[in-house]
Each structure stands twice: as structure tokens, then as C-alpha cells.
Design a protein around this motif. Sequence first.
Motif, PDB file in Angstrom:
ATOM      1  N   ASN A   1       0.828  -1.209   0.000  1.00 47.45           N
ATOM      2  CA  ASN A   1       0.000   0.000   0.000  1.00 47.45           C
ATOM      3  C   ASN A   1       0.868   1.268   0.000  1.00 47.45           C
ATOM      4  N   ASP A   2       1.873   1.272  -0.904  1.00 52.13           N
ATOM      5  CA  ASP A   2       2.777   2.411  -1.066  1.00 52.13           C
ATOM      6  C   ASP A   2       3.563   2.723   0.200  1.00 52.13           C
ATOM      7  N   GLU A   3       3.785   1.735   1.026  1.00 52.17           N
ATOM      8  CA  GLU A   3       4.508   1.915   2.280  1.00 52.17           C
ATOM      9  C   GLU A   3       5.593   0.841   2.386  1.00 52.17           C
ATOM     10  N   ASP A   4       6.817   1.257   2.775  1.00 53.42           N
ATOM     11  CA  ASP A   4       7.909   0.303   2.917  1.00 53.42           C
ATOM     12  C   ASP A   4       7.679  -0.555   4.163  1.00 53.42           C
ATOM     13  N   VAL A   5       7.661  -1.869   3.965  1.00 54.64           N
ATOM     14  CA  VAL A   5       7.468  -2.809   5.060  1.00 54.64           C
ATOM     15  C   VAL A   5       8.529  -3.897   4.977  1.00 54.64           C
ATOM     16  N   GLN A   6       8.618  -4.688   6.021  1.00 57.58           N
ATOM     17  CA  GLN A   6       9.601  -5.762   6.086  1.00 57.58           C
ATOM     18  C   GLN A   6       8.914  -7.034   6.574  1.00 57.58           C
ATOM     19  N   MET A   7       9.159  -8.144   5.903  1.00 57.46           N
ATOM     20  CA  MET A   7       8.648  -9.438   6.341  1.00 57.46           C
ATOM     21  C   MET A   7       9.790 -10.184   7.022  1.00 57.46           C
ATOM     22  N   ILE A   8       9.687 -10.345   8.344  1.00 58.65           N
ATOM     23  CA  ILE A   8      10.733 -11.005   9.114  1.00 58.65           C
ATOM     24  C   ILE A   8      10.169 -12.271   9.750  1.00 58.65           C
ATOM     25  N   ARG A   9      11.037 -13.052  10.374  1.00 57.47           N
ATOM     26  CA  ARG A   9      10.610 -14.220  11.148  1.00 57.47           C
ATOM     27  C   ARG A   9      10.582 -13.860  12.628  1.00 57.47           C
ATOM     28  N   ASP A  10       9.837 -14.626  13.404  1.00 60.22           N
ATOM     29  CA  ASP A  10       9.816 -14.358  14.837  1.00 60.22           C
ATOM     30  C   ASP A  10      11.184 -14.576  15.471  1.00 60.22           C
ATOM     31  N   ASP A  11      12.023 -15.394  14.845  1.00 56.26           N
ATOM     32  CA  ASP A  11      13.380 -15.613  15.351  1.00 56.26           C
ATOM     33  C   ASP A  11      14.244 -14.366  15.214  1.00 56.26           C
ATOM     34  N   ASP A  12      13.843 -13.437  14.347  1.00 57.88           N
ATOM     35  CA  ASP A  12      14.613 -12.204  14.153  1.00 57.88           C
ATOM     36  C   ASP A  12      14.307 -11.154  15.216  1.00 57.88           C
ATOM     37  N   VAL A  13      13.234 -11.334  15.972  1.00 56.37           N
ATOM     38  CA  VAL A  13      12.814 -10.334  16.950  1.00 56.37           C
ATOM     39  C   VAL A  13      13.730 -10.389  18.172  1.00 56.37           C
ATOM     40  N   LEU A  14      14.295  -9.237  18.541  1.00 50.90           N
ATOM     41  CA  LEU A  14      15.179  -9.139  19.699  1.00 50.90           C
ATOM     42  C   LEU A  14      14.395  -8.833  20.968  1.00 50.90           C
ATOM     43  N   LEU A  15      13.480  -7.888  20.865  1.00 49.00           N
ATOM     44  CA  LEU A  15      12.597  -7.556  21.981  1.00 49.00           C
ATOM     45  C   LEU A  15      11.313  -6.979  21.423  1.00 49.00           C
ATOM     46  N   TYR A  16      10.293  -6.920  22.269  1.00 52.76           N
ATOM     47  CA  TYR A  16       9.020  -6.330  21.859  1.00 52.76           C
ATOM     48  C   TYR A  16       8.464  -5.504  23.014  1.00 52.76           C
ATOM     49  N   TYR A  17       7.576  -4.574  22.666  1.00 51.71           N
ATOM     50  CA  TYR A  17       7.001  -3.700  23.681  1.00 51.71           C
ATOM     51  C   TYR A  17       5.715  -3.085  23.161  1.00 51.71           C
ATOM     52  N   THR A  18       4.938  -2.518  24.063  1.00 51.43           N
ATOM     53  CA  THR A  18       3.746  -1.765  23.715  1.00 51.43           C
ATOM     54  C   THR A  18       3.946  -0.319  24.171  1.00 51.43           C
ATOM     55  N   GLY A  19       3.385   0.611  23.448  1.00 49.16           N
ATOM     56  CA  GLY A  19       3.576   2.015  23.766  1.00 49.16           C
ATOM     57  C   GLY A  19       4.300   2.734  22.648  1.00 49.16           C
ATOM     58  N   ILE A  20       4.537   4.020  22.872  1.00 39.09           N
ATOM     59  CA  ILE A  20       5.154   4.846  21.838  1.00 39.09           C
ATOM     60  C   ILE A  20       6.660   4.651  21.781  1.00 39.09           C
ATOM     61  N   ARG A  21       7.324   4.635  22.951  1.00 39.60           N
ATOM     62  CA  ARG A  21       8.773   4.523  22.993  1.00 39.60           C
ATOM     63  C   ARG A  21       9.187   3.435  23.959  1.00 39.60           C
ATOM     64  N   MET A  22      10.408   2.945  23.763  1.00 37.53           N
ATOM     65  CA  MET A  22      10.935   1.901  24.631  1.00 37.53           C
ATOM     66  C   MET A  22      11.319   2.455  25.995  1.00 37.53           C
ATOM     67  N   THR A  23      10.890   1.758  27.022  1.00 40.31           N
ATOM     68  CA  THR A  23      11.326   2.038  28.385  1.00 40.31           C
ATOM     69  C   THR A  23      11.612   0.705  29.062  1.00 40.31           C
ATOM     70  N   LEU A  24      12.319   0.741  30.177  1.00 37.81           N
ATOM     71  CA  LEU A  24      12.604  -0.501  30.896  1.00 37.81           C
ATOM     72  C   LEU A  24      11.333  -1.122  31.466  1.00 37.81           C
ATOM     73  N   GLU A  25      10.295  -0.320  31.597  1.00 36.89           N
ATOM     74  CA  GLU A  25       9.045  -0.831  32.151  1.00 36.89           C
ATOM     75  C   GLU A  25       8.196  -1.561  31.114  1.00 36.89           C
ATOM     76  N   ASN A  26       8.362  -1.248  29.813  1.00 37.90           N
ATOM     77  CA  ASN A  26       7.470  -1.862  28.828  1.00 37.90           C
ATOM     78  C   ASN A  26       8.162  -2.807  27.852  1.00 37.90           C
ATOM     79  N   VAL A  27       9.484  -2.948  27.906  1.00 38.20           N
ATOM     80  CA  VAL A  27      10.168  -3.839  26.966  1.00 38.20           C
ATOM     81  C   VAL A  27      10.286  -5.245  27.544  1.00 38.20           C
ATOM     82  N   THR A  28      10.256  -6.240  26.657  1.00 39.96           N
ATOM     83  CA  THR A  28      10.430  -7.641  27.035  1.00 39.96           C
ATOM     84  C   THR A  28      11.402  -8.287  26.064  1.00 39.96           C
ATOM     85  N   PRO A  29      12.539  -8.807  26.530  1.00 42.28           N
ATOM     86  CA  PRO A  29      13.432  -9.538  25.631  1.00 42.28           C
ATOM     87  C   PRO A  29      12.709 -10.751  25.053  1.00 42.28           C
ATOM     88  N   CYS A  30      12.887 -10.982  23.784  1.00 42.12           N
ATOM     89  CA  CYS A  30      12.170 -12.066  23.111  1.00 42.12           C
ATOM     90  C   CYS A  30      12.824 -13.414  23.407  1.00 42.12           C
TER      91      CYS A  30
END
Length: 268
Positions: free
Chosen positions: A143-172
Amino acid sequence: MAEVYSRGFLAIALSAGIALMMLEPSSAFVPVPTFGVSSSSSSLLSTAEPLTSGPTTLDGETIRGPIAPLGNFVLVRTKDMLSSTEGGILLPDQAQERPTEGEVMAAGPGKIHPDTGILIDNPVIKGMNVLYGKYDGVGMVYNDEDVQMIRDDDVLLYYTGIRMTLENVTPCRDYVLVEIPKTKLEMSSGVVIASSVTKDDLPCEGAVILVGEGRMCSKGVFTPAPCAVGDRVKFRDYAGNPVKIQNKEYSLVRMIDLLCSIPQENKD
């Protein structure tokens, strides 16, 4: 009599064909109901819903609907990583080797273990933000937007919210977040420089801040982590993935790359 029926059938068929030819191309596609798909199996699919009401496109070509990643693939919308100055001004992160940050647009259900046949669930879902390797995945234009198709094994960490903080990040899974201490090197001339500017002296030890769920085995369960929060560990050279969270330097390291724990100094 048979000849009369044959001619009548041919006339009806020709009339129907002319009517179909007069339809608009878009109206020629009729939604087809799906049968035989249970609610449990259909809930495993996550489609990348378009942001606009216009036609859905992939790499410049119009497709009939939103795409759905299969297996353990994850569709990610890449976004710029930001860092802030002491005055609070947000600036794009210029580090070329840092991981890439993005938002999950859609995610597959997970992968099937080749030996046991057990479904290993995808750790991320639509709406989460993820951090992954800069050169991981396959780039596409959706849809005219640059995207990336990755595997779940490529994920280092994930979080919810606007920016990363120690309170919302989780190492994968089997990743550990290690805080890198600020060290300085003194040259023979007496000039003190930051160790980060020397390529051959990358820090490879620090304090464990966060620990992932663990390494997943063939039975679909997590093995216990070899370290705990607060431990000081040493890991293999160049095994860490640098990440900056709230203006502090950290490194994401796989548990298999941890070499040893370092005894803490007694404060008494």
C-alpha cells in the motif's frame, strides 16, 4: 425438437455472455464464502488491514485483499529510531549497525517443529512494536509503504507504547538485556576517550537487567534461563546487539552466547 432446444440454449448463453462483458471489471469479482474453516483455525490468521479504503497493493500491483503472513513470519512497518539530546530534542539515530524498530502489522500463528509437530506460538501479535536486526527479513512495498517481512526468530525484543522504556520492553524468548557500563580508556598521551569510539574494544560484559522467557525446546516449553536479573555476566565478543533505551546503552544477548557469571564485589 432437439434442434430447437439447442438453438434456444445457445441464444440464452450468448445473452448471458454479452451481459457479463458489459459489467465493470471490479464488479466481476464476487465475494466467495469460505466453508470448512473452524473458528479456532481462522483465529490463527492475522491479516494486514490496509490503512486506507482504496485498493490494496503489493509491490506496485493491485491485489484482492490484505495479505496474511504464514507460519512464523511477521509483517512489520519500519519506523525511524529516535534519540534525544540533553535538552530533550528528538533526533534520528544515525548508528548504522543498530537494530531496526517497527510496528507489527500482522503476524502468522507460529512454526511447526520439524521433529515433534508441535506448534511453537509466535511471540508477537498485531499492534506490538518490535526490535529486530537491521538486515533481517525481506523488504516489500505494501500500500505504497515500505514494510519488512521477518521471522519471529529475528525479533530481539518487543514492547507496547510509543517509545521503549525498561518498564514496557520484554526480551524475546532466549534474549537477555544487559546494561553496558560506561568505561573510559586512557591513551599513552594521557588523553581520555570514550571506549565506544574504539572498534576493537567493544564491551562484552555487564549487569543483567531483563531476562526473556527462555530457550524453547522441541516440546514447546521454555528451558530455564542460566542467569537472573542482577547477575553480572560476560558474553562472546561481538555477540551483543546494541540498543539505546532512555538514553542508556544496553546490549541484547542470546543466552547461548553468555560465557560466565562474574562474582559481585562485596560492599561490606
